[in-house]
Design an enzyme around this catalytic site. Structure first.
Site, short mmCIF file in Angstrom:
data_model
loop_
_atom_site.label_atom_id
_atom_site.label_comp_id
_atom_site.label_asym_id
_atom_site.label_seq_id
_atom_site.Cartn_x
_atom_site.Cartn_y
_atom_site.Cartn_z
N SER A 102 0.84 -1.19 0.00
CA SER A 102 0.00 0.00 0.00
C SER A 102 0.87 1.24 0.00
CB SER A 102 -0.89 0.00 1.25
OG SER A 102 -1.48 1.27 1.46
N TYR A 157 -2.00 -0.28 10.13
CA TYR A 157 -1.93 -0.69 8.74
C TYR A 157 -0.62 -0.26 8.09
CZ TYR A 157 -3.50 -1.41 3.90
OH TYR A 157 -3.61 -1.83 2.60
#
Length: 234
Positions: free
Chosen positions: A142, A155
């Site tokens: 990501s 995350y």
């Protein structure tokens, strides 16, 4: 027996990008080993794969069960003798919250699913990839791994750790036929994205089916990059 078909293991195969990758590979003639938590969703995926003339082996497994991940390799070796592709698509968002308020359970789950499970996948499946003429592994990352933002610590930290892990692994593969790379799909029309940005119009984002071919391409024998961090471009 594989009847000459290439074999790919796909995590997170029951929905979102993982499901789209499994279907894309099946359309290309790959045999799919589909790993996900939801048995019913896996069975629905199997129906779709059969409809397009493909074959799948279903593995209901929660990646938080690290011992279960460790045990993936033996039955696959007995059945197929090798693995040609690994598409590590499973992931969890965790909670969007200040660092000082992150609960141990949220941090543990995010770290295990996004990072530690992938290390255990490498550990378990590397010998099978080594048996392939052109083993390929792709791990979904990501932009948060490179551009951390407020409230995204679980995350972002887990994806940054994944990036470092895969880059180290790739460096160790330079003298082998195996290639390992990272792929950032960017904003995609998934349940995770909707959870993170509930006010966003999903119709403005690429669907998983649009992203999947780029990941499938990175699993093909002709893909020669190693240690790349690839950004999806629409």
């Amino acid at each position: 027996m594989t009847d000459g078909k290439r074999i790919a293991l796909v995590t997170g195969a029951s929905r979102g990008i993982g499901k789209a990758v499994a279907l894309e590979l099946a359309r290309r003639g790959w045999r799919i080993v589909a790993v996900a938590r939801a048995q019913k969703a896996l069975e629905q995926l199997d129906d779709r794969i059969r409809e397009i003339g493909g074959e799948a082996t279903l593995v209901p497994l929660d990646l938080r069960d690290l011992n279960g991940v460790d045990q993936l390799a033996a039955p696959l070796f007995e059945r197929f003798g090798r693995l040609d592709g690994l598409a590590a698509c499973a992931g969890v968002l965790g909670a969007l919250t200040p660092v000082q308020q992150i609960t141990p359970s949220v941090m543990d789950e995010t770290t295990v699913v996004n990072y530690l499970a992938n290390q255990r996948l490498i550990r378990a499946l590397h010998p099978l990839l080594r048996e392939s003429d052109a083993g390929r592994a792709v791990f979904l990352t990501s932009g948060a791994s490179k551009n951390p933002r407020a409230y995204w610590a679980p995350y972002a930290a887990s994806k940054a750790a994944l990036d470092a892990l895969v880059m180290c692994y790739a460096a160790e593969l330079n003298i082998t036929p195996i290639k390992a790379n990272l792929f950032n799909p960017g904003p995609t029309r998934t349940a995770m994205r909707q959870k993170a940005f509930p006010g966003e119009d999903p119709a403005t984002l690429p669907a998983p089916e649009e992203v999947a071919p780029a990941i499938a391409d990175m699993l093909e024998p002709g893909y020669t990059q190693n240690g790349a961090w690839v950004q999806f471009e629409r």
